[in-house]
Scaffold this motif. Structure first.
Motif, PDB file in Angstrom:
ATOM      1  N   ASN A 109       0.838  -1.200   0.000  1.00  0.00           N
ATOM      2  CA  ASN A 109       0.000   0.000   0.000  1.00  0.00           C
ATOM      3  C   ASN A 109       0.872   1.248   0.000  1.00  0.00           C
ATOM      4  O   ASN A 109       1.771   1.385   0.828  1.00  0.00           O
ATOM      5  CB  ASN A 109      -0.891  -0.011   1.254  1.00  0.00           C
ATOM      6  N   ASP A 110       0.616   2.169  -0.955  1.00  0.00           N
ATOM      7  CA  ASP A 110       1.432   3.385  -1.006  1.00  0.00           C
ATOM      8  C   ASP A 110       0.674   4.505  -1.701  1.00  0.00           C
ATOM      9  O   ASP A 110      -0.387   4.290  -2.292  1.00  0.00           O
ATOM     10  CB  ASP A 110       2.759   3.125  -1.718  1.00  0.00           C
ATOM     11  N   PHE A 111       1.244   5.720  -1.604  1.00  0.00           N
ATOM     12  CA  PHE A 111       0.585   6.901  -2.158  1.00  0.00           C
ATOM     13  C   PHE A 111       1.342   7.438  -3.369  1.00  0.00           C
ATOM     14  O   PHE A 111       2.490   7.076  -3.629  1.00  0.00           O
ATOM     15  CB  PHE A 111       0.440   7.992  -1.094  1.00  0.00           C
ATOM     16  N   ASN A 112       0.668   8.300  -4.114  1.00  0.00           N
ATOM     17  CA  ASN A 112       1.214   8.967  -5.301  1.00  0.00           C
ATOM     18  C   ASN A 112       1.540   8.014  -6.448  1.00  0.00           C
ATOM     19  O   ASN A 112       2.347   8.337  -7.317  1.00  0.00           O
ATOM     20  CB  ASN A 112       2.461   9.794  -4.955  1.00  0.00           C
ATOM     21  N   VAL A 113       0.910   6.858  -6.454  1.00  0.00           N
ATOM     22  CA  VAL A 113       1.108   5.935  -7.572  1.00  0.00           C
ATOM     23  C   VAL A 113       0.178   6.301  -8.727  1.00  0.00           C
ATOM     24  O   VAL A 113       0.580   6.278  -9.892  1.00  0.00           O
ATOM     25  CB  VAL A 113       0.876   4.475  -7.140  1.00  0.00           C
ATOM     26  N   VAL A 114      -1.065   6.652  -8.395  1.00  0.00           N
ATOM     27  CA  VAL A 114      -2.017   7.067  -9.433  1.00  0.00           C
ATOM     28  C   VAL A 114      -2.393   8.541  -9.315  1.00  0.00           C
ATOM     29  O   VAL A 114      -3.051   9.086 -10.196  1.00  0.00           O
ATOM     30  CB  VAL A 114      -3.308   6.215  -9.393  1.00  0.00           C
ATOM     31  N   GLU A 115      -1.972   9.191  -8.234  1.00  0.00           N
ATOM     32  CA  GLU A 115      -2.363  10.584  -8.025  1.00  0.00           C
ATOM     33  C   GLU A 115      -1.568  11.562  -8.884  1.00  0.00           C
ATOM     34  O   GLU A 115      -2.074  12.618  -9.267  1.00  0.00           O
ATOM     35  CB  GLU A 115      -2.163  10.980  -6.547  1.00  0.00           C
ATOM     36  N   THR A 116      -0.298  11.237  -9.158  1.00  0.00           N
ATOM     37  CA  THR A 116       0.585  12.183  -9.826  1.00  0.00           C
ATOM     38  C   THR A 116       1.683  11.425 -10.559  1.00  0.00           C
ATOM     39  O   THR A 116       1.913  10.244 -10.304  1.00  0.00           O
ATOM     40  CB  THR A 116       1.215  13.143  -8.792  1.00  0.00           C
ATOM     41  N   CYS A 117       2.369  12.122 -11.452  1.00  0.00           N
ATOM     42  CA  CYS A 117       3.534  11.529 -12.115  1.00  0.00           C
ATOM     43  C   CYS A 117       4.819  12.222 -11.675  1.00  0.00           C
ATOM     44  O   CYS A 117       5.881  12.013 -12.261  1.00  0.00           O
ATOM     45  CB  CYS A 117       3.389  11.608 -13.638  1.00  0.00           C
ATOM     46  N   SER A 118       4.737  13.052 -10.628  1.00  0.00           N
ATOM     47  CA  SER A 118       5.886  13.857 -10.208  1.00  0.00           C
ATOM     48  C   SER A 118       6.651  13.267  -9.030  1.00  0.00           C
ATOM     49  O   SER A 118       7.649  13.838  -8.595  1.00  0.00           O
ATOM     50  CB  SER A 118       5.419  15.274  -9.849  1.00  0.00           C
ATOM     51  N   ASP A 119       6.194  12.135  -8.498  1.00  0.00           N
ATOM     52  CA  ASP A 119       6.855  11.512  -7.355  1.00  0.00           C
ATOM     53  C   ASP A 119       7.700  10.340  -7.854  1.00  0.00           C
ATOM     54  O   ASP A 119       7.179   9.274  -8.174  1.00  0.00           O
ATOM     55  CB  ASP A 119       5.809  11.034  -6.348  1.00  0.00           C
ATOM     56  N   GLU A 120       9.003  10.530  -7.905  1.00  0.00           N
ATOM     57  CA  GLU A 120       9.890   9.507  -8.463  1.00  0.00           C
ATOM     58  C   GLU A 120       9.947   8.241  -7.613  1.00  0.00           C
ATOM     59  O   GLU A 120      10.300   7.170  -8.114  1.00  0.00           O
ATOM     60  CB  GLU A 120      11.300  10.077  -8.627  1.00  0.00           C
ATOM     61  N   LYS A 121       9.603   8.345  -6.346  1.00  0.00           N
ATOM     62  CA  LYS A 121       9.684   7.176  -5.471  1.00  0.00           C
ATOM     63  C   LYS A 121       8.545   6.193  -5.697  1.00  0.00           C
ATOM     64  O   LYS A 121       8.673   5.014  -5.348  1.00  0.00           O
ATOM     65  CB  LYS A 121       9.688   7.619  -4.004  1.00  0.00           C
ATOM     66  N   SER A 122       7.446   6.672  -6.246  1.00  0.00           N
ATOM     67  CA  SER A 122       6.271   5.798  -6.345  1.00  0.00           C
ATOM     68  C   SER A 122       5.668   5.808  -7.747  1.00  0.00           C
ATOM     69  O   SER A 122       4.449   5.835  -7.902  1.00  0.00           O
ATOM     70  CB  SER A 122       5.215   6.212  -5.318  1.00  0.00           C
ATOM     71  N   THR A 123       6.518   5.775  -8.748  1.00  0.00           N
ATOM     72  CA  THR A 123       6.000   5.609 -10.100  1.00  0.00           C
ATOM     73  C   THR A 123       5.404   4.208 -10.242  1.00  0.00           C
ATOM     74  O   THR A 123       5.673   3.312  -9.431  1.00  0.00           O
ATOM     75  CB  THR A 123       7.114   5.789 -11.141  1.00  0.00           C
TER      76      THR A 123
ATOM     77  N   LEU B 190      -3.581   1.200  -3.483  1.00  0.00           N
ATOM     78  CA  LEU B 190      -3.300   2.561  -3.944  1.00  0.00           C
ATOM     79  C   LEU B 190      -4.069   3.536  -3.056  1.00  0.00           C
ATOM     80  O   LEU B 190      -5.302   3.523  -3.039  1.00  0.00           O
ATOM     81  CB  LEU B 190      -3.732   2.724  -5.403  1.00  0.00           C
ATOM     82  N   GLU B 191      -3.342   4.371  -2.319  1.00  0.00           N
ATOM     83  CA  GLU B 191      -4.004   5.218  -1.330  1.00  0.00           C
ATOM     84  C   GLU B 191      -4.964   6.220  -1.975  1.00  0.00           C
ATOM     85  O   GLU B 191      -6.115   6.340  -1.572  1.00  0.00           O
ATOM     86  CB  GLU B 191      -2.956   5.923  -0.476  1.00  0.00           C
ATOM     87  N   GLY B 192      -4.491   6.991  -2.928  1.00  0.00           N
ATOM     88  CA  GLY B 192      -5.385   7.896  -3.637  1.00  0.00           C
ATOM     89  C   GLY B 192      -5.689   9.189  -2.910  1.00  0.00           C
ATOM     90  O   GLY B 192      -6.855   9.566  -2.778  1.00  0.00           O
ATOM     91  N   HIS B 193      -4.641   9.888  -2.430  1.00  0.00           N
ATOM     92  CA  HIS B 193      -4.817  11.206  -1.815  1.00  0.00           C
ATOM     93  C   HIS B 193      -4.613  12.264  -2.906  1.00  0.00           C
ATOM     94  O   HIS B 193      -3.490  12.670  -3.199  1.00  0.00           O
ATOM     95  CB  HIS B 193      -3.820  11.396  -0.671  1.00  0.00           C
ATOM     96  N   PHE B 194      -5.706  12.719  -3.481  1.00  0.00           N
ATOM     97  CA  PHE B 194      -5.650  13.583  -4.659  1.00  0.00           C
ATOM     98  C   PHE B 194      -5.745  15.062  -4.301  1.00  0.00           C
ATOM     99  O   PHE B 194      -6.335  15.440  -3.287  1.00  0.00           O
ATOM    100  CB  PHE B 194      -6.805  13.251  -5.610  1.00  0.00           C
ATOM    101  N   THR B 195      -5.145  15.879  -5.161  1.00  0.00           N
ATOM    102  CA  THR B 195      -5.410  17.320  -5.151  1.00  0.00           C
ATOM    103  C   THR B 195      -6.246  17.623  -6.389  1.00  0.00           C
ATOM    104  O   THR B 195      -7.462  17.722  -6.311  1.00  0.00           O
ATOM    105  CB  THR B 195      -4.109  18.137  -5.120  1.00  0.00           C
ATOM    106  N   VAL B 196      -5.603  17.745  -7.540  1.00  0.00           N
ATOM    107  CA  VAL B 196      -6.344  17.873  -8.801  1.00  0.00           C
ATOM    108  C   VAL B 196      -6.125  16.586  -9.587  1.00  0.00           C
ATOM    109  O   VAL B 196      -5.029  16.349 -10.100  1.00  0.00           O
ATOM    110  CB  VAL B 196      -5.865  19.087  -9.618  1.00  0.00           C
ATOM    111  N   PRO B 197      -7.110  15.714  -9.661  1.00  0.00           N
ATOM    112  CA  PRO B 197      -6.912  14.434 -10.344  1.00  0.00           C
ATOM    113  C   PRO B 197      -6.752  14.603 -11.851  1.00  0.00           C
ATOM    114  O   PRO B 197      -7.366  15.478 -12.459  1.00  0.00           O
ATOM    115  CB  PRO B 197      -8.186  13.651 -10.010  1.00  0.00           C
ATOM    116  N   ASN B 198      -5.903  13.764 -12.412  1.00  0.00           N
ATOM    117  CA  ASN B 198      -5.718  13.691 -13.859  1.00  0.00           C
ATOM    118  C   ASN B 198      -6.313  12.350 -14.290  1.00  0.00           C
ATOM    119  O   ASN B 198      -5.686  11.301 -14.119  1.00  0.00           O
ATOM    120  CB  ASN B 198      -4.228  13.777 -14.202  1.00  0.00           C
TER     121      ASN B 198
END
Length: 292
Positions: A99-113, A139-147
């Motif tokens: 379980n981790d964050f920023n996998v589907v929320e963004t493409c800017s986090d290099e640790k969790s691509t 996938l945690e899914g802590h979104f700001t502006v979803p893409n």
């Protein structure tokens, strides 16, 4: 809490056995090293998994291990493998997640691509001594502006693991106003619900006396906020509802329905037959035969 869960037959998932982020590691554990830390880890797994064996359908075993490494940096790179192997041994029926964050929320986090996530799952599977197979993608899914397009593409790629995907902690940032939160929440829920590899969605919206983490569904009087209205609307939309019809000359009737449990009743010449059936994911048409 577990008494309430049991009494009301609520399905629960375990979050989590270990958290690699030192900010959420118990204070007394932070100063442990070597065998003292290893002993504490073993006691944690043994006591937790023994006490709650078969109580939780899921376990987040080593939470956010793509971003943090509290245990691995102290016990070695194979520490997480040991956690998963032990969890599997103690509760063979539970579904084990990474379980981790920023996998589907963004493409800017290099640790969790997506590639990093897949690589870590494969690494655990190939570990010397037999490896351990992951059961689910968390996938945690802590979104700001979803893409939406990015989310869909990342889900498609994660689906190559051929594991059930769960969106485990969905919320939208409190930096946005409540109406905007609701709009973005609807987009995220629709993308998740419509993807064939997503098997479940959980919201990170618990209300407590001091507010909520990022997004609440209701106020303190349990009156819906905009996000709550969205959830209620989606639950109504994604439900087959009552269907009344007459069979054809061969006694058949067909319909399209959402996955889930169904009750069916047949009325013929004053006689009634009631039954139930379940629609699960299957490429084949479901046939239900009732005789009156």
């Amino acid at each position: 809490m577990m008494d309430f869960v049991r009494a009301n037959r609520i399905i629960a998932r375990g979050h989590n056995i270990f958290w690699e982020d030192p900010r959420y590691t118990p204070a007394w554990v932070l100063n442990l090293t070597g065998e003292d830390l290893r002993s504490a880890v073993n006691r944690r797994i043994s006591s937790l998994m023994t006490r709650y064996r078969s109580e939780f359908v899921h376990w987040d075993v080593s939470n956010e291990m793509l971003h943090f490494d509290f245990y691995e940096s102290r016990l070695g790179k194979n520490a997480s493998y040991g956690f998963y192997a032990a969890a599997r041994e103690y509760d063979s029926l539970a579904t084990l997640f990474l379980n981790d964050f920023n996998v589907v929320e963004t493409c800017s986090d290099e640790k969790s691509t997506v590639d990093e996530y897949i690589a870590r799952v494969r690494e655990l599977e190939r570990y010397e001594g037999g490896g351990v197979r992951m059961d689910g993608v968390g996938l945690e899914g802590h979104f700001t502006v979803p893409n939406a397009a990015l989310m869909r593409a990342n889900l498609d790629k994660l689906a190559s693991l051929e594991l059930p995907i769960w969106l485990t902690e969905i919320d939208v940032s409190s930096t946005l106003d409540r109406r905007t939160q609701a709009i973005y929440l609807e987009q995220v829920l629709r993308e998740g619900f419509s993807h064939p590899s997503v098997k479940g969605i959980m919201l990170w919206t618990a209300l407590h006396p001091y507010g909520c983490y990022e997004m609440c569904l209701t106020d303190h009087n349990f009156q819906n906020l905009p996000a709550g209205d969205v959830v209620d609307q989606k639950l109504r939309e994604w439900k087959t509802g009552e269907v009344k019809a007459t069979t054809n000359d061969h006694g058949s009737f067909s319909f399209f329905g959402f996955l889930g449990e169904y009750r069916v009743g047949i009325l013929y010449k004053g006689r009634t037959v009631n039954s139930s059936f379940s629609l699960s994911r299957d490429p084949q048409t479901k046939h239900v035969r009732l005789q009156i």
